[in-house]
Enzyme design. Structure first.
Site, short mmCIF file in Angstrom:
data_model
loop_
_atom_site.label_atom_id
_atom_site.label_comp_id
_atom_site.label_asym_id
_atom_site.label_seq_id
_atom_site.Cartn_x
_atom_site.Cartn_y
_atom_site.Cartn_z
N TRP A 8 14.53 89.35 5.26
CA TRP A 8 13.72 88.21 5.67
C TRP A 8 14.63 87.18 6.34
CZ3 TRP A 8 14.13 83.06 4.21
CH2 TRP A 8 13.11 82.23 4.68
N TRP B 64 -2.76 86.84 11.46
CA TRP B 64 -2.97 87.64 10.25
C TRP B 64 -1.62 87.83 9.57
CZ3 TRP B 64 -7.14 91.89 9.89
CH2 TRP B 64 -7.05 92.58 8.69
N ASP B 65 -1.45 87.22 8.40
CA ASP B 65 -0.17 87.26 7.69
C ASP B 65 -0.25 88.24 6.53
OD1 ASP B 65 2.45 86.62 7.10
OD2 ASP B 65 2.10 84.45 7.00
N ASN C 289 2.34 88.54 3.06
CA ASN C 289 3.55 87.94 2.50
C ASN C 289 4.11 88.63 1.26
OD1 ASN C 289 4.51 85.63 4.06
ND2 ASN C 289 2.46 84.82 3.74
N ASP D 67 10.35 84.52 10.45
CA ASP D 67 10.08 83.14 10.07
C ASP D 67 11.25 82.22 10.43
OD1 ASP D 67 7.62 83.79 9.01
OD2 ASP D 67 8.34 83.91 6.95
#
Length: 686
Positions: free
Chosen positions: A163, A436-437, A439, A506
């Site tokens: 990430w 559309w995420d 997580n 991100d």
């Protein structure tokens, strides 16, 4: 009996043949047109000492038993081995099908190939059908094996990360043995991309690539044998338990795609870009509009007044679509509650959500919304009503990640809920953009009240995801869909064919993001790459860069802004408006053009050239130190361009050059402490 079939693409051909014994299919040649006119470059000679012929042959798809020592692509139980016999073939245009059957189990395997005449990517998949009377257990069920000649060792290039540090290029040399990447997360994952490039270690030119169109758990493995052949296996994996193939049932594996370029890893990237543009079809012609996303400005503190204040500035600087991110629905004051209850919060939008959307539209902006429809918080009305809808193993605690559970999308009632929720939002409000995420990955391998070894959870979830996306695109063709998964955790060829853009990471800090985008463009096309200008300072490299640097960086794909523009000065807003206007002038070239990477983030030069028709756009950055520039003797950084007419003359920045100069000497840029990036148009001299 010996038969051959050749598939022909734009510049590539792929030839397979059936050996005399008819027990498997073999690769004969794969490369540029004409590569098959001569002895096969992957054929083996001599004896298979202490091995079997299948262990050293360039087998296209190997059942258990054909490669007892080197490893198969298909393993079925209770059978200990499969004895295939050729059962026919059909070759019509760009499609080839070759059938095999196993008499003992009743398993039939149809090997499918497709190579379009305007593409250099061969698509491969397998259709497995149980025609016997007993269930079969699929332990391994890959999509394809690709054979690459590597007489001097294999150089493997792949994309790894985590990430906020996705798409990091890495290279390793494989002399003997096995190299493997993949995901057991039930999703593509941040750790590796389903992409691998293979070259002979002594030659940086000819390059073969393999990628997988699958959004669940997957594996790509490369194995090099003693005779100089590297075989790449690609496919989905059953991370929970073997899959059951009942009598009469059929399983279709995901598409494994193979690509070839004579021009190295960068040339291979252009092959993948062209393929992804082909996957986009008619939607590629839609203009990628400049967006503003509110997440980094407001996080969960969403109010109508605050969002409208951002929208007013966004409209002023030239933004075209305003996207409200997380925090707009009931119960959502932080990340501990609300997911699953997709109703606009009346306390945040006291005049009504439709009134709020209308006011955004009155500013001349289209409207977009963030959703995470596969997730649910324990603190939500949805979970209270349907606790059985999440993945769970009876009698064991449920794992939360980011304070949320993952819905079991493979359950028909959950699929219907997610589809009807999104369809209702798009029909109920004037929405033209949907982010559309996703997580968190799947942790619990179970479904309430169902034996653990029964359902194909991974396959059912992914199939439902694809159906929902396809239905939304069919019923709401005007809506742009952005795919996101805590950044770049769900980027693969299957998603590239079903969404319009993807969110690579991100991490929006300038130097960090430059590295991420450099890796992304090795495997994926710029029309997919959503990128924002923000105020982020950096996680891994905190060196400051100018607002110009950030805009040029975000202009390398689909431009967005995510900063708190309410606090930008008048000068910063004016500069932003100029950059947005410049991007609009060149975005068709950026999103649709042929890409040439020049240098990279860790080199003395770093630029990307985009060429479409006769138009050339160069985006360039100084990723190095800024101190001392201009105080000692130095020469400009030179950016060697590609594909120009050497005898023609071009202008760039008010200076005229020959095409030969720009390709051999390079386009000069002289960085200073305040001039660290630029967007340069190279035009034919009048």
């Amino acid at each position: 009996m010996s038969r051959e079939w050749t598939l022909t693409g734009a510049t590539t051909e792929y030839t397979v043949g059936l050996p005399e014994h008819g027990g498997w299919l073999e690769l004969r040649a794969w490369g540029p047109h004409g590569v098959g006119d001569g002895p096969s470059p992957v054929a083996w000679l001599g004896n298979a000492q202490y091995m079997t012929p299948g262990d050293v042959a360039p087998v296209e798809y190997a059942p258990d038993g054909a490669r007892p020592f080197a490893g198969p692509d298909l393993v079925v139980r209770p059978a200990r081995a499969l004895s295939w016999t050729f059962d026919g073939a059909s070759h019509e245009g760009e499609l080839l099908r070759v059938d095999f059957a196993d008499a003992a189990t009743g398993l039939r395997a149809a090997l499918h190939y497709r190579l379009a005449p305007d593409s250099d990517v061969v698509e491969r998949w397998v259709e497995l059908t149980n025609t016997g009377g007993a269930p079969l257990r699929l332990v391994e069920f890959g999509s394809a094996g690709f054979s690459v000649p590597t007489p001097h060792g294999a150089r493997l290039t792949y994309l790894s990360g985590q990430w906020a540090q996705e798409f990091t290029p890495a290279t390793t040399e494989l002399w003997r043995g096995r190299f493997e990447i993949g995901s057991a997360l039930g999703v593509t994952g941040h750790q590796f991309s389903p992409y691998l490039a293979v070259q002979d270690a002594a030659d940086a030119g000819p390059t073969w690539g393999v990628a997988l169109a699958w959004t669940g758990s997957w594996r790509i493995a490369a194995e090099r044998d003693a005779a100089g052949l590297t075989r790449v296996r690609a496919g989905r994996v059953a991370v929970d338990w073997p899959l059951t193939l009942a009598p009469g049932d059929t399983l279709v594996t995901p598409v494994a795609a193979g690509a070839y370029s004579a021009d190295g890893v960068d040339g291979l990237a252009r092959v993948w870009h062209a393929y992804e543009r082909r996957l986009a079809g008619d939607r590629l012609t839609r203009t990628r509009r400049v967006i503003y996303n509110s997440w980094e400005a407001t996080f969960f503190d969403v109010t109508a007044a605050g969002q409208l204040a951002l929208a007013e500035v966004a409209a002023e600087i030239g933004v075209e679509t305003f996207v409200v991110d997380d925090g707009w629905f009931v119960g959502r004051g932080d990340d501990t509650a609300g997911l699953g209850d997709w109703t606009p919060d009346p306390a945040k939008f006291p005049d009504g959500f439709d009134t709020f959307v209308g006011r955004v539209r009155e500013l001349g902006l289209e409207f977009g919304l963030w959703v995470e429809p596969e997730m649910v918080n324990p603190r939500s009305a949805l979970y209270e009503a349907h606790p059985d809808w999440v993945y769970q193993v009876d009698g064991r605690p449920r794992t939360t990640i980011r304070n949320q559970y993952l819905l079991d999308l493979g359950r028909p009632e959950v699929e219907e809920f997610v589809h009807s929720t999104l369809d209702g939002l798009l029909r109920g409000y004037d929405i033209s953009y949907l982010k559309w995420d996703f997580n968190r990955p799947r942790t619990e391998p179970g479904r309430t009240g169902v034996p653990l070894d029964e359902p194909d959870l991974d396959g059912a979830h992914v199939a439902a995801l694809y159906r929902i996306l396809e239905a939304l695109r069919r019923d709401h063709p005007h809506v742009t869909v952005e795919g996101c998964a805590a950044g770049g955790g769900r980027v693969d060829l299957a998603m590239a064919s079903r969404v319009d853009v993807v969110w690579p990471s991100d991490n929006t800090a300038p130097i960090d993001r430059l590295r991420i985008q450099d890796g992304f463009l090795r495997a994926h096309a710029p029309h997919l790459m959503s990128s924002w200008v923000t105020d982020a300072t950096g996680l891994f490299d905190v060196r400051p860069r100018s607002l110009a640097f950030r805009f040029v960086l975000a202009s390398a794909g689909v431009l967005g802004i995510g900063a708190d523009i309410r606090h930008w000065s008048a000068a910063e807003r004016a500069e932003a408006a100029r950059w947005i206007a410049r991007y609009k002038e060149v975005r068709d070239v950026v999103t649709g053009g042929e890409v040439h990477r020049i240098g990279g983030p860790d080199g003395a030069r770093c630029a990307v050239q985009y060429t479409l028709g006769g138009r050339v756009v160069v985006l360039a950055w100084n990723p190095g130190p800024l101190d001392g520039l201009g105080t000692v003797p130095a020469r400009p950084v030179r950016l060697p361009l590609r594909g120009l007419d050497p005898s023609a003359r071009y202008t760039a920045g008010g200076v005229t050059y020959s095409g030969a100069h720009l390709m051999a000497a390079g386009l000069p840029v002289r960085w200073t402490g305040t001039y660290d990036a630029d967007l340069i148009e190279v035009s034919p001299a009048s």
